[in-house]
Design a protein around this motif. Structure first.
Motif, mmCIF file in Angstrom:
data_model
loop_
_atom_site.group_PDB
_atom_site.id
_atom_site.type_symbol
_atom_site.label_atom_id
_atom_site.label_comp_id
_atom_site.label_asym_id
_atom_site.label_seq_id
_atom_site.Cartn_x
_atom_site.Cartn_y
_atom_site.Cartn_z
ATOM 1 N N LYS A 141 41.953 6.221 9.594
ATOM 2 C CA LYS A 141 41.912 6.262 8.131
ATOM 3 C C LYS A 141 42.980 7.247 7.660
ATOM 4 N N TRP A 142 44.019 6.719 7.033
ATOM 5 C CA TRP A 142 45.073 7.594 6.530
ATOM 6 C C TRP A 142 44.565 8.491 5.404
ATOM 7 N N VAL A 143 43.701 7.928 4.556
ATOM 8 C CA VAL A 143 43.085 8.706 3.483
ATOM 9 C C VAL A 143 41.580 8.460 3.541
ATOM 10 N N ASP A 144 40.862 9.450 4.057
ATOM 11 C CA ASP A 144 39.405 9.366 4.147
ATOM 12 C C ASP A 144 38.817 9.778 2.801
ATOM 13 N N ILE A 145 38.203 8.820 2.106
ATOM 14 C CA ILE A 145 37.684 9.076 0.755
ATOM 15 C C ILE A 145 36.626 10.178 0.770
ATOM 16 N N SER A 146 35.817 10.219 1.810
ATOM 17 C CA SER A 146 34.772 11.240 1.862
ATOM 18 C C SER A 146 35.369 12.647 1.904
ATOM 19 N N ARG A 147 36.506 12.808 2.566
ATOM 20 C CA ARG A 147 37.145 14.125 2.623
ATOM 21 C C ARG A 147 37.847 14.467 1.310
ATOM 22 N N VAL A 148 38.346 13.460 0.629
ATOM 23 C CA VAL A 148 38.904 13.693 -0.708
ATOM 24 C C VAL A 148 37.811 14.197 -1.647
ATOM 25 N N LEU A 149 36.631 13.571 -1.557
ATOM 26 C CA LEU A 149 35.510 13.988 -2.398
ATOM 27 C C LEU A 149 35.043 15.396 -2.051
ATOM 28 N N LEU A 150 35.085 15.750 -0.765
ATOM 29 C CA LEU A 150 34.721 17.114 -0.368
ATOM 30 C C LEU A 150 35.661 18.134 -0.996
ATOM 31 N N LEU A 151 36.965 17.844 -0.963
ATOM 32 C CA LEU A 151 37.939 18.766 -1.544
ATOM 33 C C LEU A 151 37.749 18.895 -3.048
ATOM 34 N N LEU A 152 37.597 17.763 -3.744
ATOM 35 C CA LEU A 152 37.423 17.802 -5.198
ATOM 36 C C LEU A 152 36.113 18.482 -5.578
ATOM 37 N N SER A 153 35.047 18.202 -4.833
ATOM 38 C CA SER A 153 33.755 18.830 -5.131
ATOM 39 C C SER A 153 33.819 20.331 -4.922
ATOM 40 N N GLY A 154 34.478 20.753 -3.838
ATOM 41 C CA GLY A 154 34.595 22.178 -3.572
ATOM 42 C C GLY A 154 35.408 22.894 -4.634
ATOM 43 N N ALA A 155 36.537 22.297 -5.029
ATOM 44 C CA ALA A 155 37.367 22.920 -6.062
ATOM 45 C C ALA A 155 36.624 22.986 -7.397
ATOM 46 N N PHE A 156 35.943 21.898 -7.768
ATOM 47 C CA PHE A 156 35.190 21.881 -9.033
ATOM 48 C C PHE A 156 34.081 22.929 -9.024
ATOM 49 N N LEU A 264 27.064 32.406 -4.289
ATOM 50 C CA LEU A 264 26.584 31.422 -3.316
ATOM 51 C C LEU A 264 27.276 30.077 -3.506
ATOM 52 N N MET A 265 27.445 29.652 -4.771
ATOM 53 C CA MET A 265 28.126 28.385 -5.033
ATOM 54 C C MET A 265 29.581 28.440 -4.606
ATOM 55 N N GLN A 266 30.228 29.583 -4.802
ATOM 56 C CA GLN A 266 31.620 29.711 -4.392
ATOM 57 C C GLN A 266 31.756 29.716 -2.868
ATOM 58 N N LEU A 267 30.774 30.304 -2.177
ATOM 59 C CA LEU A 267 30.789 30.236 -0.714
ATOM 60 C C LEU A 267 30.608 28.799 -0.232
ATOM 61 N N PHE A 270 33.826 26.918 -0.600
ATOM 62 C CA PHE A 270 34.771 27.199 0.476
ATOM 63 C C PHE A 270 34.449 26.369 1.722
ATOM 64 N N VAL A 271 33.157 26.225 2.011
ATOM 65 C CA VAL A 271 32.744 25.409 3.162
ATOM 66 C C VAL A 271 33.144 23.946 2.958
ATOM 67 N N LEU A 272 32.943 23.434 1.752
ATOM 68 C CA LEU A 272 33.317 22.049 1.459
ATOM 69 C C LEU A 272 34.823 21.836 1.599
ATOM 70 N N ILE A 273 35.602 22.764 1.069
ATOM 71 C CA ILE A 273 37.063 22.639 1.163
ATOM 72 C C ILE A 273 37.526 22.756 2.608
ATOM 73 N N TYR A 274 36.914 23.672 3.367
ATOM 74 C CA TYR A 274 37.325 23.876 4.758
ATOM 75 C C TYR A 274 37.110 22.617 5.592
ATOM 76 N N PHE A 275 35.989 21.924 5.351
ATOM 77 C CA PHE A 275 35.679 20.710 6.116
ATOM 78 C C PHE A 275 36.236 19.446 5.473
ATOM 79 N N SER A 276 37.086 19.599 4.462
ATOM 80 C CA SER A 276 37.690 18.421 3.835
ATOM 81 C C SER A 276 38.882 17.896 4.627
ATOM 82 N N SER A 277 39.273 18.592 5.681
ATOM 83 C CA SER A 277 40.415 18.151 6.476
ATOM 84 C C SER A 277 40.254 18.601 7.913
#
Length: 296
Positions: A141-156, A264-267, A270-277
């Motif tokens: 998968k060149w672009v894994d949608i689930s990991r894109v969502l993890l990154l966006l959710s973590g940043a939001f 806690l939400m910011q931590l 960070f976990v969501l962003i770290y596992f987004s890739s």
């Protein structure tokens, strides 16, 4: 008499180990979007002869354009009459095979997964022993949608943590989700304790819990479709109980409690962003960029 039984036991263990050590280990190299069809041999030269087929994936080079790239190994086989052995090299797979074959490492809940997530940047090998035919597919998968969502959710979550910590609706929704999740964890914990007190002492309580959780996740769709009424009422019941408990406690009112929720939400973000890739250096860089943009 007891000494004679001990001698018989060790003699049998030695014969069994030496006989089962006759292994045909065939190694195949996996490439993205490749397919392997395995057909078992109709005849074997020896009774204890085993066909261990090892499939290895060689890591690709690291590149920032592969930030959302992922690999999935799919095993298509009928029934559960097979065993898997994982490692980073064929030699490690063979060693795991010999270790798990030992009578002293006996475990009836050997790990069996029909879908395995791989990192494109790390080598991985998996050995399969089966008397039935199967198909193995490595899907890229060149672009894994689930990991894109993890990154966006973590940043939001990081950027809006302060506002969310002061929102009562978010507090109740989070309480309901945590309550339902906690109820599942309690069921798994009770199951492990129940089996631990029974005769399966060699396996260990948490092995049962991990095995049950693994089977639930693998067959989640089948469970929801087949037992949708029970699943629906279970979620409704636990959700109502969690809401009543959250309502009784009430949203945090003092600023310190709100700050703790925000941290806690910011931590978690960070976990969501770290596992987004799978590219961990880039995911750490993404965490730093999110923090910088938050103060700009």
């Amino acid at each position: 008499m007891h000494q004679l039984w001990v001698i018989y036991l060790f003699t049998f263990a030695g014969v069994f180990s030496s006989a089962a050590s006759i292994v045909n280990n065939n190694v195949s190299i996996l490439k993205p979007n490749s397919i392997f069809d395995y057909q078992p041999r109709l005849q074997r030269n020896r009774f204890f002869e085993t066909d261990l087929h090892t499939y290895c994936y060689n890591a690709t080079y690291r590149d920032i354009i592969k930030f959302f790239q992922s690999l999935e190994l799919h095993l298509e086989i009928e029934g559960g009459d097979y065993t898997q052995y994982e490692g980073t090299t064929p030699e490690e797979v063979m060693q795991n095979y010999k270790d798990k074959l030992s009578l002293w490492n006996f475990n009836i809940f050997m790990q069996k997964r029909t879908k395995l997530s791989l990192s494109p940047f790390e080598p991985k090998c998996i050995g399969i022993v089966s008397r039935k035919p199967y198909r193995l597919r490595l899907v890229l998968k060149w672009v894994d949608i689930s990991r894109v969502l993890l990154l966006l959710s973590g940043a939001f979550m990081f950027w809006y943590a302060r506002k969310l910590s002061e929102n009562p609706l978010f507090y109740y929704i989070t309480g309901i989700i945590l309550g339902i999740s906690l109820s599942f964890m309690i069921i798994i914990w009770l199951s492990s304790k129940f089996f631990q007190r029974r005769t399966l002492i060699l396996i260990g309580g948490w092995s049962i819990g991990v095995y049950i959780l693994q089977k639930i996740l693998e067959n989640l769709q089948v469970i929801v479709v087949t037992y949708h009424i029970y699943v629906f009422w279970y979620i409704i019941t636990t959700g109502v109980i969690a809401f009543l408990f959250s309502y009784h406690m009430g949203p945090p009112k003092n600023q310190r409690s709100k700050d703790i929720m925000r941290l806690l939400m910011q931590l978690v973000s960070f976990v969501l962003i770290y596992f987004s890739s799978h590219l961990k250096e880039a995911s750490v860089g993404a965490c730093i960029i999110v923090v910088i943009l938050n103060f700009c």
